[in-house]
Every structure is written in structure tokens, then in C-alpha cells.
Design a protein around this motif. Structure first.
Motif, short mmCIF file in Angstrom:
data_model
loop_
_atom_site.label_atom_id
_atom_site.label_comp_id
_atom_site.label_asym_id
_atom_site.label_seq_id
_atom_site.Cartn_x
_atom_site.Cartn_y
_atom_site.Cartn_z
N VAL A 201 0.90 -1.29 -0.03
CA VAL A 201 -0.07 0.04 0.11
C VAL A 201 0.83 1.32 -0.13
O VAL A 201 0.29 2.44 -0.52
N GLU A 202 2.11 1.17 0.39
CA GLU A 202 2.84 2.12 0.43
C GLU A 202 3.45 2.62 -0.93
O GLU A 202 4.07 3.60 -1.28
N HIS A 203 3.55 1.66 -1.79
CA HIS A 203 4.22 1.76 -3.16
C HIS A 203 3.26 1.90 -4.22
O HIS A 203 3.64 2.40 -5.51
N VAL A 209 -0.68 1.98 -13.54
CA VAL A 209 -0.37 1.10 -14.38
C VAL A 209 0.79 0.29 -13.78
O VAL A 209 2.02 0.98 -14.01
N ILE A 210 0.81 -0.95 -13.46
CA ILE A 210 2.21 -1.96 -12.90
C ILE A 210 2.36 -2.78 -14.17
O ILE A 210 1.70 -3.33 -14.83
N LEU A 211 3.72 -3.01 -14.40
CA LEU A 211 4.18 -3.85 -15.38
C LEU A 211 4.84 -5.05 -14.68
O LEU A 211 5.84 -4.64 -14.08
N THR A 212 4.82 -6.34 -14.90
CA THR A 212 5.43 -7.43 -14.64
C THR A 212 5.71 -8.50 -15.71
O THR A 212 5.28 -8.21 -16.98
N LEU A 213 6.76 -9.33 -15.39
CA LEU A 213 6.92 -10.43 -16.28
C LEU A 213 7.21 -11.48 -15.81
O LEU A 213 7.61 -11.89 -14.67
N SER A 273 5.94 3.20 -21.86
CA SER A 273 5.79 4.92 -21.72
C SER A 273 4.41 4.79 -21.05
O SER A 273 4.16 6.01 -20.51
N ARG A 274 3.58 3.86 -20.86
CA ARG A 274 2.22 4.05 -20.26
C ARG A 274 2.37 3.46 -18.66
O ARG A 274 1.34 3.41 -18.38
N VAL A 275 3.27 2.91 -18.57
CA VAL A 275 3.45 2.26 -16.98
C VAL A 275 4.11 3.38 -16.10
O VAL A 275 5.03 4.14 -16.26
N ASN A 276 3.37 3.21 -14.90
CA ASN A 276 3.99 4.04 -13.98
C ASN A 276 5.27 3.15 -12.89
O ASN A 276 6.19 3.93 -12.36
N MET A 277 5.19 2.24 -12.89
CA MET A 277 6.15 1.26 -12.29
C MET A 277 6.31 -0.16 -12.66
O MET A 277 5.23 -0.89 -13.12
N VAL A 278 7.75 -0.73 -12.61
CA VAL A 278 7.73 -2.24 -12.83
C VAL A 278 8.04 -2.73 -11.57
O VAL A 278 8.85 -2.33 -10.84
N ALA A 301 14.40 -4.14 -17.78
CA ALA A 301 14.82 -3.08 -16.82
C ALA A 301 15.41 -2.15 -17.97
O ALA A 301 15.47 -0.79 -17.45
N LEU A 302 16.02 -2.39 -18.93
CA LEU A 302 16.63 -1.55 -20.04
C LEU A 302 15.50 -0.65 -20.31
O LEU A 302 15.78 0.67 -20.55
N ALA A 303 14.14 -1.13 -20.69
CA ALA A 303 13.17 -0.19 -21.32
C ALA A 303 12.75 0.61 -20.47
O ALA A 303 12.48 1.72 -20.69
N ALA A 304 12.70 0.06 -19.05
CA ALA A 304 12.22 1.20 -17.73
C ALA A 304 13.28 2.11 -17.75
O ALA A 304 12.91 3.31 -17.50
N GLN A 305 14.54 1.92 -17.77
CA GLN A 305 15.50 2.93 -17.78
C GLN A 305 15.63 3.84 -18.71
O GLN A 305 15.69 5.23 -18.72
N ARG A 306 15.31 3.54 -19.98
CA ARG A 306 14.95 4.37 -21.18
C ARG A 306 14.00 5.38 -20.87
O ARG A 306 14.00 6.56 -21.58
N HIS A 307 12.66 4.96 -20.28
CA HIS A 307 11.70 5.80 -20.16
C HIS A 307 11.44 6.33 -18.84
O HIS A 307 10.50 6.85 -18.40
N ALA A 308 12.54 6.12 -18.03
CA ALA A 308 12.63 6.59 -16.55
C ALA A 308 11.57 6.29 -15.58
O ALA A 308 10.92 6.75 -15.03
#
Length: 414
Positions: A201-203, A209-213, A273-278, A301-308
Motif C-alpha cells: 500500500v506504500e508503493h 499502471v504496473i508492469l511485470t514479467l 511509456s504507459r507504465v508507472n512502475m515495473v 529493466a533496460l526499457a524502464a531505464q530508457r523511459h525513466a
């Protein structure tokens, strides 16, 4: 009680046959086995801690050799070794305090002896519980403090028998304290998912929008916990080829009423780019803050770094490995069955060849199980002890492991 070596052989056989899989199950079984080893170790009047350490190391070498890729085994072995050293130092300090409260006969000699004993215990504590630093190297500890001086009782039989009784009592207490510490470790492993999920609940916030694999039980429980707190969010699940464990996770999330979208692994960069957190799980956290994770997560992780986009890793403390990726004792990857990638019937003609002995076939099929994610790509670790940045991992290592135990198994020279 069952024979320890029989239990070790049975556990080694289960590990090799992959009857025990997953870091949590492996860590718990390892801790339970080491508890048996400690409880059945014979009590001696001298150096009980060294005897326990040798017994745990001997068993640990067999377990690590059975499956070097499952780093949780070595982690638990090293944590138990650290517990033994820690409890031994604590027992020595308690003995010094008891002597300080004893009789005041020959007070000057007694105080001098206590000063040396306390210095020796302090030196042992520094060398055992934490790595040497410049401050500890410069501290002035007298050479005579390397071992506590025994009381000058004149060598009579009564004094010897009393000393032996006290030593036996301390040894029994040491074993009891170590077993209690291992019980706490097993409890910690059992409750790691609940402790991590309590921080969800803190995060995770409203309308994120959350992304996972792939599929991770830790991630699943984390998302469930946020959903139970009436958080409304959406989850993108990359399918995690070639095993497609993301399909399993998506089905479980939908069963709990979460808005879930399954995407292909190749669509991660398009959707990031539509995601708030991975949020992903991990196989192991290395000493440098790097992560051993299921294959495909480094791409995320590389995609997340590219889009901050924040890249958050969930892992229990039993996955914290005190070794570095470059250590020769480590085997960081496992290769799964090629049938997960392709059907043998479709490529059977490519695998039939008339080459000479030692030649390679026209086609090779490699199916690695893990990726390595560099620490610079990780935004936050969420463990059962709280959230930590990759730069703080070294401090957790110092709390849980002793420098003497970082290498339990050494490979023989070629």
C-alpha cells in the motif's frame, strides 16, 4: 533421531532431481537440515563453536555442490555459520560479565585479568561479526589479550572439575541459542511474503499502471495485498516466453478482480511509456546490488531505464547473496530443456548430420533460465526488512554474513 548423513544424502538427491524447486522452499529445507546437524552435533568441553562450524561447513559443501545455481542454499549455510559465530561471541561476553560479578579475592589481579578478557572478547567480536576496517586495524589491543587468562586456581582437581562443568554448561547453552536462532530464521523464511506484501500500500497508488514479467509468487502476493486495500490499478503482464508463466499469473490476477492485460515480451518497449512502475521478482540479489532474475527481465529493466520508469525488485532476505557475479565459486545460469523453444519433430532434419566426432550440429538450441540485471538499472529493493536502494546492499551483507564464511566451497584448480 534419524542419522544426519542419511538426511543430507536424501536432501542432495531431491535437489539433483529437482523435487525441491524455488528459493523459498529450498532455503527452508536447508535451514531445517542444518538445525538437525547442529542439534545432533556431539558436545565437547573445548571449542564447541569450531566443532559446529566445521560440521555445518561440511554439510554446506555437499548441498552447494548438488545445485550451485540455487544460491539460496549457500546463503542459508553462511547465515547459520554467522549465527554460530555471533552466539559464540555473545556467550563469551556473558562469561566475562559473570566473572566480573564473582568473588573479589585478589581484586587487582582479577581486574587486570578481566580487562584482558574483555579486550580479547572485543577483538573476537570485531573479527567475527564484521569485516576489518581501518578503525579496527588501528585500535590498540594488547598481544596478551589474544586469549582470556584462566584464573590462577593452583591447578587443583576441584578447580578443574568446576571449570569443566562451566564449559559444558556454556557449550549446551551455545547449541541451544544457535538452534533458537535457526528457528527464527525458518520463521523469517515462512513469513517473508506476508512482510513484503504489507508494504504494497506504500508503493502502489490509485489508478497506477504496473508492469511485470512471468510469474512470481512474491509479486502476486504484493499485488493482491494492494488490491485488498481498495487500490484500483491496472497490471500489464508480459507472458515470459518460452515458459509463458505470465499466462498463469494473469489468470490468478483476474481471479482476484484485477484489471489485467497480457502482452508479448517483444511489446514491453512499446508499452513501457504507459507504465508507472515495473515490479518483478528475483532469483538472487548479489553483493554489488545486481539481480539474478528470470530470463527476459533485463530487457524490461533496460526499457524502464530508457523511459525513466521505476524498476522495483521484490525479494526475501534469504535471496541476499554475499558474493559478486565475478566470483569463480558462482554458477549464475541454468539451461532448460530445448523443447520449450521448439518442437523436435520440426527440426529433426537439422539435427541429423554426418559430422566427425567433436563437430557441432548445424543447429544449437540454448534455453537459459536467468538474466543478470546490473545495479544501476534497479530503483528499489523491497525485502521483508523494508525498502533499500542497491547501494545499501553492502550493509545488509555485513549484518547477515561473516567475512570468514563468504567462500564455503572452493573449486579445485584445473
Amino acid at each position: 533421531m534419524p542419522d544426519v548423513q542419511a538426511l543430507v544424502n536424501d536432501f542432495v538427491l531431491k535437489i539433483k532431481r529437482r523435487k525441491i524447486e524455488g528459493s523459498q522452499a529450498t532455503a527452508k529445507h536447508t535451514a531445517e537440515l542444518l538445525r538437525q546437524v547442529v542439534s545432533q552435533q556431539r558436545i565437547t568441553y573445548t571449542n564447541q563453536a569450531a566443532s559446529l562450524i566445521d560440521a555445518v561447513k561440511a554439510v554446506g559443501e555437499q548441498l552447494i555442490e548438488a545445485n550451485p545455481v540455487e544460491l539460496a542454499i549457500g546463503n542459508i549455510v553462511r547465515r547459520v555459520l554467522h549465527m554460530i559465530r555471533e552466539e559464540n561471541v555473545s556467550s563469551a561476553m556473558s562469561a566475562v560479565e559473570e566473572l566480573a560479578l564473582g568473588s573479589d579475592d585478589d581484586e587487582a589481579e582479577h581486574d587486570n585479568r578481566m580487562g584482558l578478557s574483555a579486550a580479547a572478547v572485543a577483538a573476537a567480536a570485531r573479527s567475527t561479526l564484521r569485516a576489518p576496517s581501518l578503525q579496527t586495524l588501528l585500535e590498540d589491543i594488547p598481544d596478551s589479550a589474544t586469549a582470556p587468562h584462566p584464573p590462577s586456581s593452583g591447578g587443583d582437581s576441584e578447580g578443574k572439575s568446576k571449570s569443566a562443568a562451566e564449559s559444558s554448561s556454556r557449550n549446551k547453552k551455545l547449541k541451544h541459542d544457535v538452534i533458537e536462532a535457526i528457528n527464527e530464521l525458518i520463521q523469517e523464511i515462512d513469513t517473508c511474503h506476508e512482510l513484503i506484501s504489507a508494504q504494497a500500500v506504500e508503493h502502489i497508488h490509485q489508478n497506477e499502471v504496473i508492469l511485470t514479467l512471468g510469474h512470481s509468487r512474491t509479486v502476486k502476493e504484493f499485488l493482491f495485498a494492494a488490491n485488498e486495500k481498495k487500490r484500483s490499478f491496472r497490471v500489464f503482464v508480459a507472458e515470459g516466453a518460452p515458459r509463458y508463466q505470465g499466462h498463469v499469473l494473469a489468470k490468478e490476477l483476474v481471479g482476484k478482480g484485477l484489471q489485467t492485460t497480457v502482452i508479448t515480451d517483444s511489446a514491453v518497449f512499446a508499452m513501457i511509456s504507459r507504465v508507472n512502475m515495473v515490479i518483478v521478482g528475483a532469483h538472487a540479489i548479489m553483493a554489488n546490488g545486481g539481480v539474478i532474475a528470470p530470463v527476459g527481465i533485463n530487457m524490461v529493466a533496460l526499457a524502464a531505464q530508457r523511459h525513466a520508469v521505476p524498476f522495483v525488485v521484490l525479494a526475501g532476505s534469504h535471496k541476499l547473496c554475499p558474493l559478486y557475479p565475478h566470483n569463480p565459486e558462482l554458477l549464475l545460469n541454468d539451461f532448460k530443456c530445448p523443447s520449450e523453444l521448439l518442437d523436435f519433430g520440426e527440426f529433426s532434419d537439422c539435427m541429423d548430420y554426418d559430422g566427425q566426432l567433436g563437430d557441432s550440429p548445424p543447429i544449437r538450441v540454448e534455453n537459459p533460465a536467468f538474466d543478470y540485471v546490473a545495479p544501476k538499472l534497479v530503483s528499489l529493493f523491497i525485502t521483508d526488512m523494508g525498502g533499500h536502494s542497491p547501494s545499501y546492499v553492502y550493509r545488509l551483507i555485513a549484518d547477515y554474513y561473516s567475512a570468514e564464511d563468504l567462500v564455503v566451497r572452493r573449486k579445485s584448480a584445473p
